[in-house]
Scaffold this motif. Structure first.
Motif, PDB file in Angstrom:
ATOM      1  N   LEU A 197       0.868  -1.070   0.184  1.00  0.00           N
ATOM      2  CA  LEU A 197       0.204  -0.337   0.141  1.00  0.00           C
ATOM      3  C   LEU A 197       1.197   1.452  -0.073  1.00  0.00           C
ATOM      4  N   LEU A 198       1.607   1.511   0.625  1.00  0.00           N
ATOM      5  CA  LEU A 198       2.920   2.110   0.624  1.00  0.00           C
ATOM      6  C   LEU A 198       3.877   2.548  -0.447  1.00  0.00           C
ATOM      7  N   ASP A 199       3.767   1.743  -1.011  1.00  0.00           N
ATOM      8  CA  ASP A 199       4.414   1.652  -2.237  1.00  0.00           C
ATOM      9  C   ASP A 199       3.932   2.378  -3.389  1.00  0.00           C
ATOM     10  N   GLU A 200       2.342   1.632  -3.286  1.00  0.00           N
ATOM     11  CA  GLU A 200       1.931   2.297  -4.882  1.00  0.00           C
ATOM     12  C   GLU A 200       0.890   3.947  -4.241  1.00  0.00           C
ATOM     13  N   ARG A 201       1.557   4.131  -3.146  1.00  0.00           N
ATOM     14  CA  ARG A 201       0.511   5.515  -2.915  1.00  0.00           C
ATOM     15  C   ARG A 201       2.398   6.443  -2.900  1.00  0.00           C
TER      16      ARG A 201
END
Length: 356
Positions: free
Chosen positions: A47-51
């Protein structure tokens, strides 16, 4: 931002800091967010990488194994480039307008430590003001030292309730410790050494009683609170022996009472437990007496010269700890809880601080 096992809350936290994707908050100062994925098992890293791909202000660091929030904060601090750092927990929220207000106050006062107010947010959506509002309102204007306002040691001992000048924090040489209650030594070292400023504004929303949180879980790990204050009181003794101006008798008494009071809040019969009957509290029931005995031993060991127990209900509780009156303490604690609850309901009297 240490991140571990909080996927259900992470998007809301990021939105509260960065704004929703594609819409940066208006009038906010330049910020960077360093999210440290502490080997989270629930997909937080993805989720962090996508954001981060959509927002260049978000930097993601992935750790191969989980070593706790203290280590994650240390890793994030080592990567930080900003003038000030704010250790936001990934399951909490930053309130609307807080980043801009904090930036303005930092520009005005240039403190080493900016103290901020918060609200408590419960699983049912209800919120409650913190116990720290009256304390923040009692602070001097501009910058000051702890010697000018010893009562501020009673603010919550959390990393997220203050902004710290990065070079000042690094210069303290006080990293976050392993385990829980890891932010107590860092908080106190900063309060002892820093030029302080207080912002009487709710800037943070702390999720109270979140399932899985250390502060809502019965565990022997809460013994760590004693190690934390051993360090703090040793720091203060060293300052006193060198005649440091912050180590006044008033500060020594306030820090001593804060330590004993923090122990009592870990043992308390509120929050996740009801003490000797009903559900267990933060401290496992079988360990409560031994925990109390350690409180009593620390009271005798660390009591400042000339210290006198204050009057009132708070003083009565301290006196029971001083006398090692465990069973009286256990019997009276539910009565004290009812008294505090009644005062809260009426909107009068002091509110108990968070446990750390």
């Amino acid at each position: 931002m240490p991140v571990h096992g909080v996927r259900a809350y992470l998007t809301d936290c990021l939105d509260s800091v960065l704004g929703k994707p594609g819409a940066a908050p208006p009038d906010a100062p330049a910020i960077e967010v360093i999210a440290v994925d502490d080997a989270s098992p629930d997909g937080c890293g993805a989720l962090l990488d996508e954001r981060a791909r959509a927002d260049g202000r978000l930097i993601v660091v992935h750790l191969e194994e989980s070593r706790g929030p203290g280590n994650a904060r240390n890793v994030g601090l080592a990567r930080a480039t900003g003038s000030y750092v704010w250790f936001v927990d990934a399951d909490d929220l930053v309130t609307p307008g807080a980043v801009a207000s904090i930036g303005a106050r930092l520009e005005l006062d240039h403190p080493d430590v900016l103290l901020i107010d918060y609200e408590e947010r419960y699983p049912n959506g209800r919120t409650r003001p913190s116990s720290g509002g009256p304390l923040l309102r009692s602070a001097p204007a501009g910058t000051f030292s702890l010697a000018d306002a010893p009562q501020l040691i009673n603010l919550t001992m959390t990393a997220w309730s203050k902004l710290l000048r990065r070079d000042f924090l690094l210069g303290l040489g006080e990293p976050f410790r392993p385990g829980i209650h890891e932010d107590i030594p860092v908080t106190c070292a900063a309060l002892f050494a820093g030029r302080l400023s207080a912002l009487d504004q709710v800037c943070y929303s702390y999720r109270r009683s979140r399932p899985g949180s250390f502060m809502a879980t019965t565990s022997s790990r809460h013994w760590d609170v004693f190690n934390a204050y051993d360090e703090v009181l040793a720091m203060l003794a060293k300052l006193a022996s060198s005649a440091d101006p912050v180590a006044t008798p008033a500060v020594q008494s306030a820090v001593f009472e804060r330590a004993i009071g923090h122990y009592a809040s870990v043992l308390q019969t509120t929050g996740p437990g009801i003490g000797p009957v009903g559900r267990a509290g933060l401290m496992p029931r079988a360990e409560r007496r031994r925990f109390f005995d350690r409180m009593h031993a620390d009271f005798l060991r660390y009591r400042p010269p000339g210290y006198r127990v204050p009057a009132g209900a708070r003083g009565a509780k301290l006196a029971l700890i001083e006398r090692d009156a465990y069973w009286t303490y256990e019997l009276l604690e539910p009565v004290n809880k009812l008294r505090v609850t009644a005062r809260r309901a009426l909107g009068t009297g002091p509110r108990r601080a968070r446990t750390s």
